[in-house]
Write a protein that holds these residues in place. Structure first.
Motif, short mmCIF file in Angstrom:
data_model
loop_
_atom_site.label_atom_id
_atom_site.label_comp_id
_atom_site.label_asym_id
_atom_site.label_seq_id
_atom_site.Cartn_x
_atom_site.Cartn_y
_atom_site.Cartn_z
N ASN A 2 5.29 -0.24 42.45
CA ASN A 2 4.53 -1.14 42.17
C ASN A 2 3.41 -1.37 43.16
OD1 ASN A 2 3.55 -3.50 41.79
ND2 ASN A 2 5.28 -4.65 41.09
N LYS A 18 7.13 -5.99 36.77
CA LYS A 18 7.82 -3.94 36.99
C LYS A 18 7.05 -3.28 36.61
CE LYS A 18 12.51 -6.14 39.15
NZ LYS A 18 13.25 -5.47 38.83
N ASN A 19 7.41 -2.08 36.67
CA ASN A 19 6.81 -1.52 35.50
C ASN A 19 7.98 -0.58 34.96
OD1 ASN A 19 7.86 0.66 38.07
ND2 ASN A 19 5.92 2.00 37.86
N LYS A 20 8.50 -1.47 34.16
CA LYS A 20 9.75 -1.14 33.40
C LYS A 20 9.66 -1.24 32.43
CE LYS A 20 15.17 -1.15 34.48
NZ LYS A 20 15.58 -1.84 35.81
N VAL A 21 10.36 -0.30 31.69
CA VAL A 21 10.42 -1.49 30.26
C VAL A 21 11.87 -1.39 30.33
CG1 VAL A 21 10.45 -0.67 27.89
CG2 VAL A 21 9.14 0.65 29.00
N GLY A 22 11.95 -2.84 29.94
CA GLY A 22 13.87 -3.45 29.41
C GLY A 22 13.81 -2.67 27.98
N SER A 23 13.66 -3.59 27.01
CA SER A 23 13.93 -3.11 25.51
C SER A 23 12.59 -3.08 24.89
CB SER A 23 15.38 -4.01 25.02
OG SER A 23 16.38 -4.13 26.03
N GLY A 63 19.16 4.57 29.32
CA GLY A 63 18.14 4.23 29.60
C GLY A 63 17.57 2.60 28.62
N THR A 64 16.66 2.42 27.96
CA THR A 64 15.55 2.00 27.37
C THR A 64 16.56 1.09 26.26
OG1 THR A 64 14.20 2.30 28.47
CG2 THR A 64 13.56 0.75 26.82
#
Length: 136
Positions: A2, A18-23, A63-64
């Motif tokens: 970030n 965040k540069n994060k995919v949750g679902s 993971g995602t």
């Protein structure tokens, strides 16, 4: 990572996102039918995939996450339901591409492509959402 960025006003601000995919949400019309289909495809027990609030089903993934949703707030309450995903929005991974294709054929899944570039193929779920199966 970030990173900080300079805005038009000249001060630096770090993004709180965040540069994060949750679902990933997948629009479906019949939550029970879709849960059964995805559980067969992914080798999951339906008992592990609870339906919440009458319209959501979170699939236990590595993971995602994937959440099946009839999307009542986003068109699912209309006669045609929420629009399906017309282009593959995510990939499901495999170590054995040919066995995965053969398995999908055994299940009677609608194929969009055969194996392409020895790396991936695309299928449709019961709602017409296109899913890519890709060699890991």
């Amino acid at each position: 990572m970030n990173k900080q960025h300079q805005s038009e006003e000249g001060f630096i601000r770090r993004s709180p996102i965040k540069n994060k995919v949750g679902s990933i949400f997948v629009p479906v019309r019949d939550i029970e039918k879709s849960r059964s289909w995805y559980c067969r495809v992914l080798g999951l027990e339906e008992a592990e995939c609870k339906i919440s609030f009458g319209h959501l089903c979170t699939l236990p993934m590595e993971g995602t996450g994937i959440i099946l949703d009839t999307m009542p707030k986003w068109g699912g309450d209309q006669p045609g339901g929420a629009p399906s995903i017309e282009t593959p929005a995510f990939m499901l991974m495999t170590d054995d591409l040919q066995s995965s294709l053969d398995y999908m054929k055994e299940l009677g899944v609608e194929l969009v492509t055969e194996i392409e570039h020895n790396h991936w193929f695309v299928v449709k779920d019961p709602d017409g959402n296109k899913l890519m199966i890709c060699r890991e």
